[in-house]
Design a protein around this motif. Structure first.
Motif, PDB file in Angstrom:
ATOM      1  N   LEU A  94      41.233  70.788  31.854  1.00 35.33           N
ATOM      2  CA  LEU A  94      42.014  69.674  32.387  1.00 35.33           C
ATOM      3  C   LEU A  94      42.891  69.059  31.303  1.00 35.33           C
ATOM      4  O   LEU A  94      44.065  68.751  31.536  1.00 35.33           O
ATOM      5  CB  LEU A  94      41.069  68.619  32.977  1.00 35.33           C
ATOM      6  CG  LEU A  94      40.359  69.001  34.272  1.00 35.33           C
ATOM      7  CD1 LEU A  94      39.240  68.012  34.581  1.00 35.33           C
ATOM      8  CD2 LEU A  94      41.344  69.069  35.440  1.00 35.33           C
ATOM      9  N   ALA A  95      42.316  68.876  30.111  1.00 35.90           N
ATOM     10  CA  ALA A  95      43.093  68.282  29.018  1.00 35.90           C
ATOM     11  C   ALA A  95      44.275  69.163  28.646  1.00 35.90           C
ATOM     12  O   ALA A  95      45.393  68.671  28.437  1.00 35.90           O
ATOM     13  CB  ALA A  95      42.183  68.061  27.807  1.00 35.90           C
ATOM     14  N   GLU A  96      44.025  70.484  28.578  1.00 35.66           N
ATOM     15  CA  GLU A  96      45.111  71.397  28.232  1.00 35.66           C
ATOM     16  C   GLU A  96      46.164  71.483  29.340  1.00 35.66           C
ATOM     17  O   GLU A  96      47.297  71.900  29.085  1.00 35.66           O
ATOM     18  CB  GLU A  96      44.554  72.780  27.928  1.00 35.66           C
ATOM     19  CG  GLU A  96      43.749  72.828  26.629  1.00 35.66           C
ATOM     20  CD  GLU A  96      43.331  74.226  26.246  1.00 35.66           C
ATOM     21  OE1 GLU A  96      43.878  75.196  26.813  1.00 35.66           O
ATOM     22  OE2 GLU A  96      42.459  74.354  25.367  1.00 35.66           O
ATOM     23  N   SER A  97      45.793  71.076  30.561  1.00 35.08           N
ATOM     24  CA  SER A  97      46.733  71.077  31.681  1.00 35.08           C
ATOM     25  C   SER A  97      47.499  69.766  31.797  1.00 35.08           C
ATOM     26  O   SER A  97      48.292  69.592  32.727  1.00 35.08           O
ATOM     27  CB  SER A  97      45.984  71.357  32.984  1.00 35.08           C
ATOM     28  OG  SER A  97      45.368  72.626  32.949  1.00 35.08           O
ATOM     29  N   GLY A  98      47.249  68.830  30.866  1.00 36.59           N
ATOM     30  CA  GLY A  98      48.043  67.608  30.823  1.00 36.59           C
ATOM     31  C   GLY A  98      47.404  66.372  31.409  1.00 36.59           C
ATOM     32  O   GLY A  98      48.031  65.300  31.430  1.00 36.59           O
ATOM     33  N   TYR A  99      46.176  66.465  31.871  1.00 33.94           N
ATOM     34  CA  TYR A  99      45.507  65.285  32.413  1.00 33.94           C
ATOM     35  C   TYR A  99      44.869  64.482  31.275  1.00 33.94           C
ATOM     36  O   TYR A  99      44.455  65.037  30.250  1.00 33.94           O
ATOM     37  CB  TYR A  99      44.418  65.689  33.420  1.00 33.94           C
ATOM     38  CG  TYR A  99      44.960  66.425  34.611  1.00 33.94           C
ATOM     39  CD1 TYR A  99      45.491  65.726  35.707  1.00 33.94           C
ATOM     40  CD2 TYR A  99      44.959  67.821  34.666  1.00 33.94           C
ATOM     41  CE1 TYR A  99      45.996  66.395  36.809  1.00 33.94           C
ATOM     42  CE2 TYR A  99      45.460  68.499  35.760  1.00 33.94           C
ATOM     43  CZ  TYR A  99      45.984  67.791  36.831  1.00 33.94           C
ATOM     44  OH  TYR A  99      46.490  68.463  37.910  1.00 33.94           O
ATOM     45  N   ARG A 100      44.760  63.174  31.482  1.00 31.03           N
ATOM     46  CA  ARG A 100      43.968  62.353  30.570  1.00 31.03           C
ATOM     47  C   ARG A 100      42.511  62.474  31.011  1.00 31.03           C
ATOM     48  O   ARG A 100      42.199  62.211  32.175  1.00 31.03           O
ATOM     49  CB  ARG A 100      44.408  60.892  30.612  1.00 31.03           C
ATOM     50  CG  ARG A 100      43.605  60.029  29.613  1.00 31.03           C
ATOM     51  CD  ARG A 100      43.826  58.549  29.795  1.00 31.03           C
ATOM     52  NE  ARG A 100      42.830  57.801  29.033  1.00 31.03           N
ATOM     53  CZ  ARG A 100      42.429  56.583  29.325  1.00 31.03           C
ATOM     54  NH1 ARG A 100      42.928  55.948  30.392  1.00 31.03           N
ATOM     55  NH2 ARG A 100      41.520  55.970  28.585  1.00 31.03           N
ATOM     56  N   VAL A 101      41.654  62.889  30.101  1.00 31.69           N
ATOM     57  CA  VAL A 101      40.266  63.176  30.438  1.00 31.69           C
ATOM     58  C   VAL A 101      39.346  62.271  29.632  1.00 31.69           C
ATOM     59  O   VAL A 101      39.481  62.148  28.410  1.00 31.69           O
ATOM     60  CB  VAL A 101      39.920  64.649  30.157  1.00 31.69           C
ATOM     61  CG1 VAL A 101      38.478  64.952  30.566  1.00 31.69           C
ATOM     62  CG2 VAL A 101      40.880  65.584  30.889  1.00 31.69           C
ATOM     63  N   THR A 102      38.407  61.642  30.320  1.00 38.43           N
ATOM     64  CA  THR A 102      37.347  60.881  29.676  1.00 38.43           C
ATOM     65  C   THR A 102      36.017  61.406  30.196  1.00 38.43           C
ATOM     66  O   THR A 102      35.967  62.162  31.170  1.00 38.43           O
ATOM     67  CB  THR A 102      37.468  59.377  29.955  1.00 38.43           C
ATOM     68  OG1 THR A 102      37.393  59.161  31.377  1.00 38.43           O
ATOM     69  CG2 THR A 102      38.787  58.819  29.437  1.00 38.43           C
ATOM     70  N   GLY A 103      34.923  60.988  29.557  1.00 41.78           N
ATOM     71  CA  GLY A 103      33.627  61.471  30.004  1.00 41.78           C
ATOM     72  C   GLY A 103      32.497  60.611  29.500  1.00 41.78           C
ATOM     73  O   GLY A 103      32.686  59.704  28.685  1.00 41.78           O
TER      74      GLY A 103
END
Length: 488
Positions: free
Chosen positions: A40-49
């Motif tokens: 997801l991060a490499e696809s441009g989304y901001r990712v948290t967890g």
């Protein structure tokens, strides 16, 4: 999926908003969840967890990707609200963050649903399922396709050494994925692999496993029956006939079903020769040799069976014999699958993920064949949710026959352990039974004690393999240091 489960899944997918900017993953440190976070991060989304157990190599992966991870589960992690939440299957309904999620209107998906929504639905999905060999077969399939110029995407349950990662996003048509029969999420108890809607699937084996969610072998077979029923006439199933319990659940599929194996099946590997360069073998059908003298760079007869399943499936999708042969010969394997991690004082140290009796048996057989007369020492940690239970007490007893010495770690303890003491594997009794069969086995009081005992005992020429589905308290590095210290 059952009709009700599939309906609920479609409803969850229908709630996914557009556009999506931020995705939050609860239980982000799991292998597949961390891979999804990376994709997801490499696809441009901001990712948290969020996760309360963050270990290497996942911690470094998430840090490198600049994914903000909260070290505890807390409803406050959902403020401000993300556009979408992905819930890992380690997360229970009583998890405080899950409780808060269900009180909000934030859309949420399981990990398999999120994979389908973001990455699988526009691709041709080639999946490897089964009790054993999934990770190696998936990594091999992705490598063959990459070497042949197909540029596949991949998600696998271990670090594929040819990619130095457990995922990749390619530009090609194919997505190669490891399909697990484990349950999906607290709100979806069906197997994960049904969400992937595979166009082609390998079933490597069906045996009893995952005793925390499956009652018995018939229950496990039910999941594979559901997979077979899901696949229509435009799809392909390659089923390993060496495992009879894989045949019955898949026999009535509408898909094109091809059986394979070393001892049974329509397509078989023959003339198998194992040595230090790997394995050489032929492939035949109805007694006719189709290809001969294939080289698989990793050894072991189980790996030959894994490669045969990959060959059968990829041939159905247009990959040539030459492309397959090149991919097999250049394949570097998967981390923690018979991986040599050290040579010190003439002692070879190997790390392996085996934790099921069958996997332990074939791993030791492969190492014995590979290293010939060298003494084989095995250390095993009962750590998985099945291995910690007494269900395999008798099966484990026969799994170590090819080792000369066996060191058994205590049953891994989990906080608030759901397994009653009288239902756990009896390690002391297991050591006695193994010893009665030939290998000298001992139940150790700690992993530190195993390190000291092996370091004292190991001699030049020995091969030491540590087997666990967890970090094994860094056994292999500690062994390297301890043996080196004694050689000074």
């Amino acid at each position: 999926m059952a009709a009700s489960s599939e309906t609920e899944s479609r409803q969850r997918l229908a709630r996914v908003p557009e556009p999506i900017r931020r995705v939050h993953l609860i239980g982000v440190a799991g292998s597949a969840m961390a891979a999804l976070a990376g994709m997801l991060a490499e696809s441009g989304y901001r990712v948290t967890g969020s996760d309360n157990q963050l270990y290497e190599p996942t911690a470094s992966l998430l840090k490198r990707l600049k994914i903000e991870v909260q070290p505890t589960y807390d409803g406050a992690n959902l403020a401000p609200a993300p556009d979408l939440v992905v819930v890992g299957n380690v997360v229970t309904r009583t998890n405080p963050e899950a409780i808060r999620l269900l009180e909000t209107n934030i859309p949420y998906l399981s990990m398999p649903e999120a994979l389908w929504h973001f990455f699988l639905r526009e691709r041709r999905v080639l999946m490897v399922s089964g009790t054993h060999g999934k990770t190696t077969s998936t990594a091999l399939m992705a490598h063959v396709l990459k070497r042949s110029g197909k540029d596949p995407s991949m998600l696998v349950g271990g670090v594929a050494r040819d990619f130095e990662a457990n995922y990749r996003i390619g530009n090609g048509r194919d997505f190669v994925i490891e399909g697990d029969e484990y349950d999906t999420a607290f709100f979806d108890k069906g197997p994960k692999f049904l969400h992937y809607r595979a166009d082609g699937a390998v079933v490597t084996a069906v045996e009893f496993d995952h005793a925390d969610i499956y009652r018995d072998l018939a229950h496990v077979q039910g999941s594979f029956r559901a997979l077979a029923e899901q696949m229509d006439a435009n799809r392909v199933m390659a089923v390993c006939a060496d495992f009879p319990f894989a045949l019955e659940p898949t026999v009535h599929t509408a898909a094109k079903r091809i059986t394979f194996g070393l001892r049974a099946g329509e397509v078989r590997a023959s003339n198998i020769r194992i040595n230090e360069e790997g394995a050489r073998f032929a492939i035949e059908r109805s007694g006719k040799v189709l290809v001969d003298n294939l080289l698989l760079s990793i050894g072991g007869r189980m790996n030959v069976a894994n490669a045969l399943g990959v060959w059968v499936l990829l041939k159905e999708f247009g990959v040539t014999d030459a492309e397959l042969a090149d991919g097999f010969a250049s394949f570097r394997g998967v981390a923690r699958r018979q991986e040599i991690v050290g040579e010190v004082g003439g002692v070879t140290i190997i790390d392996d993920f085996a934790h099921h009796p069958t996997a332990i048996r074939v791993t030791l057989e492969a190492l014995a064949e590979r290293f010939g007369p060298r003494r084989l020492i095995a250390a095993f940690e009962p750590r998985s949710n099945t291995a910690r239970r007494a269900v395999f007490q008798n099966d484990f007893a026969t799994a170590f026959d090819r080792a000369r010495k066996v060191y058994l770690a205590p049953v891994y303890f989990k906080e608030n352990d759901p397994i009653p003491a009288d239902a756990r594997l009896d390690v002391a009794a297991l050591a006695e039974t193994i010893t009665s069969r030939g290998p000298k086995a001992q139940a150790s009081e700690s992993i530190a004690a195993i390190v000291e005992a092996i370091a004292d005992d190991a001699q030049p020429g020995d091969v030491v393999v540590g087997m666990s589905n967890g970090p094994f308290e860094d056994l292999h590095a500690r062994l390297r240091d301890a043996i080196a210290q004694r050689r000074r």
